[in-house]
Design a protein around this motif. Structure first.
Motif, PDB file in Angstrom:
ATOM      1  N   ALA A 198      27.372 -46.448  31.443  1.00 28.79           N
ATOM      2  CA  ALA A 198      26.606 -45.593  30.537  1.00 28.79           C
ATOM      3  C   ALA A 198      25.117 -45.795  30.784  1.00 28.79           C
ATOM      4  O   ALA A 198      24.681 -46.842  31.272  1.00 28.79           O
ATOM      5  N   SER A 199      24.317 -44.796  30.430  1.00 25.67           N
ATOM      6  CA  SER A 199      22.878 -44.879  30.670  1.00 25.67           C
ATOM      7  C   SER A 199      22.257 -46.048  29.928  1.00 25.67           C
ATOM      8  O   SER A 199      21.279 -46.634  30.376  1.00 25.67           O
ATOM      9  N   GLY A 200      22.807 -46.429  28.808  1.00 30.39           N
ATOM     10  CA  GLY A 200      22.281 -47.542  28.049  1.00 30.39           C
ATOM     11  C   GLY A 200      22.938 -48.852  28.383  1.00 30.39           C
ATOM     12  O   GLY A 200      22.882 -49.793  27.598  1.00 30.39           O
ATOM     13  N   PHE A 201      23.531 -48.936  29.560  1.00 27.25           N
ATOM     14  CA  PHE A 201      24.269 -50.129  29.972  1.00 27.25           C
ATOM     15  C   PHE A 201      23.432 -51.395  29.835  1.00 27.25           C
ATOM     16  O   PHE A 201      22.296 -51.455  30.271  1.00 27.25           O
ATOM     17  N   THR A 202      23.997 -52.401  29.200  1.00 26.20           N
ATOM     18  CA  THR A 202      23.316 -53.691  29.075  1.00 26.20           C
ATOM     19  C   THR A 202      24.288 -54.824  29.368  1.00 26.20           C
ATOM     20  O   THR A 202      24.204 -55.904  28.796  1.00 26.20           O
ATOM     21  N   GLY A 203      25.226 -54.571  30.249  1.00 23.65           N
ATOM     22  CA  GLY A 203      26.256 -55.555  30.532  1.00 23.65           C
ATOM     23  C   GLY A 203      25.789 -56.746  31.324  1.00 23.65           C
ATOM     24  O   GLY A 203      26.481 -57.749  31.405  1.00 23.65           O
ATOM     25  N   GLY A 204      24.603 -56.671  31.899  1.00 22.76           N
ATOM     26  CA  GLY A 204      24.072 -57.803  32.636  1.00 22.76           C
ATOM     27  C   GLY A 204      22.850 -58.344  31.918  1.00 22.76           C
ATOM     28  O   GLY A 204      22.597 -58.042  30.760  1.00 22.76           O
ATOM     29  N   ASN A 205      22.090 -59.149  32.595  1.00 21.42           N
ATOM     30  CA  ASN A 205      20.809 -59.598  32.059  1.00 21.42           C
ATOM     31  C   ASN A 205      19.833 -59.696  33.210  1.00 21.42           C
ATOM     32  O   ASN A 205      20.211 -59.566  34.376  1.00 21.42           O
ATOM     33  N   GLN A 206      18.569 -59.923  32.890  1.00 13.96           N
ATOM     34  CA  GLN A 206      17.545 -59.813  33.925  1.00 13.96           C
ATOM     35  C   GLN A 206      17.628 -60.910  34.970  1.00 13.96           C
ATOM     36  O   GLN A 206      16.978 -60.841  36.004  1.00 13.96           O
ATOM     37  N   ASP A 207      18.430 -61.923  34.752  1.00 18.89           N
ATOM     38  CA  ASP A 207      18.551 -63.005  35.728  1.00 18.89           C
ATOM     39  C   ASP A 207      19.757 -62.850  36.643  1.00 18.89           C
ATOM     40  O   ASP A 207      19.858 -63.541  37.648  1.00 18.89           O
ATOM     41  N   THR A 208      20.718 -61.997  36.292  1.00 21.51           N
ATOM     42  CA  THR A 208      21.953 -61.974  37.064  1.00 21.51           C
ATOM     43  C   THR A 208      22.366 -60.606  37.564  1.00 21.51           C
ATOM     44  O   THR A 208      23.114 -60.516  38.520  1.00 21.51           O
ATOM     45  N   LEU A 209      21.918 -59.523  36.951  1.00 23.97           N
ATOM     46  CA  LEU A 209      22.502 -58.233  37.270  1.00 23.97           C
ATOM     47  C   LEU A 209      21.561 -57.127  36.852  1.00 23.97           C
ATOM     48  O   LEU A 209      20.644 -57.339  36.068  1.00 23.97           O
ATOM     49  N   PHE A 210      21.775 -55.930  37.381  1.00 26.89           N
ATOM     50  CA  PHE A 210      21.002 -54.789  36.907  1.00 26.89           C
ATOM     51  C   PHE A 210      21.213 -54.673  35.403  1.00 26.89           C
ATOM     52  O   PHE A 210      22.292 -54.900  34.875  1.00 26.89           O
ATOM     53  N   ASN A 211      20.148 -54.333  34.700  1.00 23.60           N
ATOM     54  CA  ASN A 211      20.231 -54.314  33.240  1.00 23.60           C
ATOM     55  C   ASN A 211      19.911 -52.949  32.654  1.00 23.60           C
ATOM     56  O   ASN A 211      19.583 -52.833  31.477  1.00 23.60           O
ATOM     57  N   GLY A 212      20.035 -51.918  33.451  1.00 25.30           N
ATOM     58  CA  GLY A 212      19.850 -50.566  32.966  1.00 25.30           C
ATOM     59  C   GLY A 212      20.215 -49.570  34.040  1.00 25.30           C
ATOM     60  O   GLY A 212      20.239 -49.894  35.227  1.00 25.30           O
TER      61      GLY A 212
END
Length: 262
Positions: A18-32
């Protein structure tokens, strides 16, 4: 030095994003995700790439996160901290342009008669700044539909006095081929003047270390990956990619490449 992030893609859930994807975080994965509609970006399991990001655009996917008439489907990686002036970044990026041997939508670049260079595959985009300089990507990789290569572009300073350089990253880029890219950058604007770029593809030196400006005055950059292309092409397109690791030194990436020739 240390590894800033290393992503184990096998743990990333498969499926549309989804466009609001937040399944990762800024240290490990794309966050948007920047996309026209939910699901244009997805995590798939490709026979060559393994689990990876699949970015898909179709004609009319414009006006996405300030793209104007450009058509965009990009994952946003939140590593802003490592792109400050004077810092070094090393990234291990894996890339594939899907062709006839890959299931699903194929890669279809914007033709040269429309715009040979506006086929971005990944880009470091500036964080903010003067509105006259908004929308700049001081480091970018794009498919050149004029000669079939993948090139990189760097520029920094200001929009009115940017020092631009272009490099060939992959000559005669092939469909259905996995490219393992190790990209090194030292971030600098013209005031410091000590920035550089260096890159390897599948273990071979592709861009020797070269002095460049790659930051707009006083700003930082963040990474986006997927597809960003000029509107007007009548074909859908897809790119497969992933970031495996980000480090402060080349050795942090644990990738076998030749000794630094510089």
């Amino acid at each position: 030095m240390s590894v800033i992030a290393r992503q184990t893609w096998e743990t990333v859930p498969l499926g549309p994003l989804a466009s609001g994807f937040t399944g990762g975080n800024q240290d490990t994965l794309f966050n948007g995700v920047q996309q026209k509609a939910n699901g244009r970006a997805s995590v798939i399991n490709d026979s060559q790439m393994g689990r990876c990001l699949a970015a898909y655009v179709r004609p009319g996917d414009n006006n996405v996160s300030g793209s104007g008439n450009g058509e965009r489907c990009e994952a946003v990686y939140g590593h802003k901290a490592y792109t400050g002036i004077g810092k070094q970044s090393w990234l291990n990026i894996r890339l594939k342009l899907p062709g006839p041997q890959t299931q699903g939508v194929k890669f279809s670049p914007v033709p040269a008669n429309i715009d040979p260079e506006w086929n971005y595959l990944f880009q470091f985009h500036q964080t903010s700044g003067n509105p006259l300089e908004a929308g700049q990507n001081p480091v970018s990789a794009y498919y050149d539909s004029g000669d079939g290569s993948i090139k990189m572009k760097t520029y920094g300073g200001t929009a009115k006095s940017a020092n631009r350089k272009t490099f060939t990253l992959i000559k005669n880029a092939q469909l259905d081929t996995v490219y393992d890219i190790v990209l090194g950058l030292k971030w600098s604007d013209p005031k410091q003047g000590d920035g550089w770029i260096e890159a390897y593809v599948n273990g071979a030196l592709a861009i020797p270390r070269t002095q460049v400006y790659n930051v707009y005055d006083g700003l930082t950059n963040y990474l986006k990956m997927g597809i960003y292309r000029k509107g007007g092409h009548n074909q859908e397109s897809r790119v497969l990619s992933k970031v495996l690791a980000v480090g402060e030194t080349r050795e942090d990436l644990s990738v076998e490449i030749p000794d630094n020739p510089t």
